[in-house]
Design a protein around this motif. Structure first.
Motif, mmCIF file in Angstrom:
data_model
loop_
_atom_site.group_PDB
_atom_site.id
_atom_site.type_symbol
_atom_site.label_atom_id
_atom_site.label_comp_id
_atom_site.label_asym_id
_atom_site.label_seq_id
_atom_site.Cartn_x
_atom_site.Cartn_y
_atom_site.Cartn_z
ATOM 1 N N UNK A 96 32.258 33.975 46.722
ATOM 2 C CA UNK A 96 31.395 34.995 46.298
ATOM 3 C C UNK A 96 31.951 36.534 46.529
ATOM 4 N N UNK A 97 32.484 36.626 47.814
ATOM 5 C CA UNK A 97 33.020 37.706 48.459
ATOM 6 C C UNK A 97 34.310 37.718 48.758
ATOM 7 N N UNK A 98 34.975 39.040 48.542
ATOM 8 C CA UNK A 98 36.397 39.215 48.915
ATOM 9 C C UNK A 98 36.319 40.299 49.976
ATOM 10 N N UNK A 99 36.870 40.156 51.047
ATOM 11 C CA UNK A 99 37.089 41.134 52.064
ATOM 12 C C UNK A 99 38.643 41.548 52.304
ATOM 13 N N UNK A 100 38.674 42.936 52.116
ATOM 14 C CA UNK A 100 40.387 43.280 52.184
ATOM 15 C C UNK A 100 40.477 44.478 52.948
ATOM 16 N N UNK A 101 41.839 44.520 53.600
ATOM 17 C CA UNK A 101 42.219 45.620 54.244
ATOM 18 C C UNK A 101 43.389 46.459 53.431
ATOM 19 N N UNK A 108 37.256 46.907 52.980
ATOM 20 C CA UNK A 108 36.183 46.757 52.211
ATOM 21 C C UNK A 108 35.810 45.495 51.687
ATOM 22 N N UNK A 109 34.675 45.228 51.157
ATOM 23 C CA UNK A 109 33.839 44.065 50.839
ATOM 24 C C UNK A 109 33.615 44.043 49.323
ATOM 25 N N UNK A 110 34.147 43.231 48.424
ATOM 26 C CA UNK A 110 33.992 43.218 47.284
ATOM 27 C C UNK A 110 33.071 42.054 46.685
ATOM 28 N N UNK A 111 32.315 41.999 45.233
ATOM 29 C CA UNK A 111 31.827 40.864 44.671
ATOM 30 C C UNK A 111 32.919 40.326 44.099
ATOM 31 N N UNK A 113 32.813 38.095 41.605
ATOM 32 C CA UNK A 113 32.808 38.090 40.147
ATOM 33 C C UNK A 113 33.070 39.210 39.221
ATOM 34 N N UNK A 114 32.749 40.345 39.816
ATOM 35 C CA UNK A 114 33.018 41.708 39.136
ATOM 36 C C UNK A 114 33.629 42.747 39.653
ATOM 37 N N UNK A 115 34.207 42.701 41.094
ATOM 38 C CA UNK A 115 35.100 43.593 41.734
ATOM 39 C C UNK A 115 34.251 44.749 42.144
ATOM 40 N N UNK A 116 33.094 44.733 42.089
ATOM 41 C CA UNK A 116 32.029 45.918 42.567
ATOM 42 C C UNK A 116 32.132 45.996 44.250
ATOM 43 N N UNK A 117 32.450 47.020 44.632
ATOM 44 C CA UNK A 117 32.475 47.382 46.189
ATOM 45 C C UNK A 117 31.164 47.272 46.577
ATOM 46 N N UNK A 118 30.892 46.525 47.659
ATOM 47 C CA UNK A 118 29.467 46.232 48.222
ATOM 48 C C UNK A 118 29.600 46.993 49.549
ATOM 49 N N UNK A 119 30.509 47.076 50.101
ATOM 50 C CA UNK A 119 30.539 47.997 51.302
ATOM 51 C C UNK A 119 31.966 48.371 51.873
ATOM 52 N N UNK A 120 31.963 49.430 52.629
ATOM 53 C CA UNK A 120 33.169 49.951 53.208
ATOM 54 C C UNK A 120 32.986 49.596 54.805
ATOM 55 N N UNK A 121 33.835 48.872 55.643
ATOM 56 C CA UNK A 121 33.663 48.570 56.876
ATOM 57 C C UNK A 121 34.357 49.651 57.575
ATOM 58 N N UNK A 122 33.704 50.142 58.496
ATOM 59 C CA UNK A 122 34.522 51.506 59.187
ATOM 60 C C UNK A 122 34.780 50.950 60.626
ATOM 61 N N UNK A 123 36.074 51.062 61.077
ATOM 62 C CA UNK A 123 36.346 50.588 62.394
ATOM 63 C C UNK A 123 35.968 51.466 63.486
ATOM 64 N N UNK A 124 35.850 50.890 64.659
ATOM 65 C CA UNK A 124 34.930 51.932 65.571
ATOM 66 C C UNK A 124 36.210 52.484 66.581
ATOM 67 N N UNK A 125 37.406 52.237 66.329
ATOM 68 C CA UNK A 125 38.426 52.832 67.197
ATOM 69 C C UNK A 125 39.501 53.232 66.489
ATOM 70 N N UNK A 126 40.486 53.895 67.132
ATOM 71 C CA UNK A 126 41.403 54.410 66.486
ATOM 72 C C UNK A 126 42.831 53.391 66.352
#
Length: 188
Positions: A96-101, A108-111, A113-126
């Motif tokens: 049910x979820x897609x995670x992509x870079x 980002x994490x997507x649903x 079924x509909x491509x809705x962005x559920x969350x942006x994952x922010x990295x902690x380092x450079x």
């Protein structure tokens, strides 16, 4: 061509390969090429991943967003737009979820079924994001990569229910190799 990504179907009979600008589907039991889809992502297809039920293949590359393919008939199902090209993509174990870079560096994490962005994952380092892994129960996502000088790397583990970081694995020497992350069923 250059091989960038490979994914076995859950039953193991089909192998999808992101090779140069194409996606190839191979029958593993015979070694026969079943189908080639030329240029869906422009110059390069960087990532392919089968859904857990084996009916859908997700792909990403230098352009074209995230494309979903019927893995039985090898036909295009739908496309989800992205801000830049897609470096890595992975289905959750539930499908049910897609995670992509993105090539631009965001995860980002997507649903699915509909491509809705559920969350942006922010990295902690450079560091440069290069890999993802989703825990079997889909409660954790790991994103990671290496620093620009390629000497060290970071991995951030995220809680998908609160969308917050659980921990960071820092400064592990990884050298000049492509790194990959896997979460075991018993991790954490």
């Amino acid at each position: 061509g250059h091989f960038h990504s490979m994914s076995f179907s859950p039953h193991g009979k089909t192998l999808a390969v992101g090779v140069s600008s194409a996606i190839q589907f191979w029958r593993t039991t015979t070694g026969n090429l079943l189908r080639t889809i030329d240029g869906p992502h422009g110059e390069t297809t960087y990532s392919v991943d089968f859904s857990p039920d084996g009916t859908t293949l997700a792909s990403g590359g230098t352009s074209g967003g995230i494309m979903l393919w019927d893995a039985v008939n090898f036909t295009h199902l739908r496309t989800f737009s992205t801000a830049s090209g897609v470096w890595r993509i992975e289905f959750s174990h539930s499908g049910s979820l897609l995670v992509f870079i993105e090539i631009s560096g965001s995860a980002r994490l997507l649903d699915e079924t509909n491509g809705e962005e559920l969350h942006k994952l922010v990295k902690t380092g450079s560091y440069s994001l290069q890999t993802t892994s989703i825990a079997p129960d889909s409660r954790m996502i790991m994103i990671g990569g290496r620093f620009v000088d390629k000497s060290m790397g970071n991995f951030d583990v995220w809680d998908t229910s609160a969308f917050g970081p659980l921990c960071t694995l820092e400064k592990r020497a990884i050298g000049n190799v492509q790194c990959a992350a896997l979460l075991s069923p018993n991790m954490l």
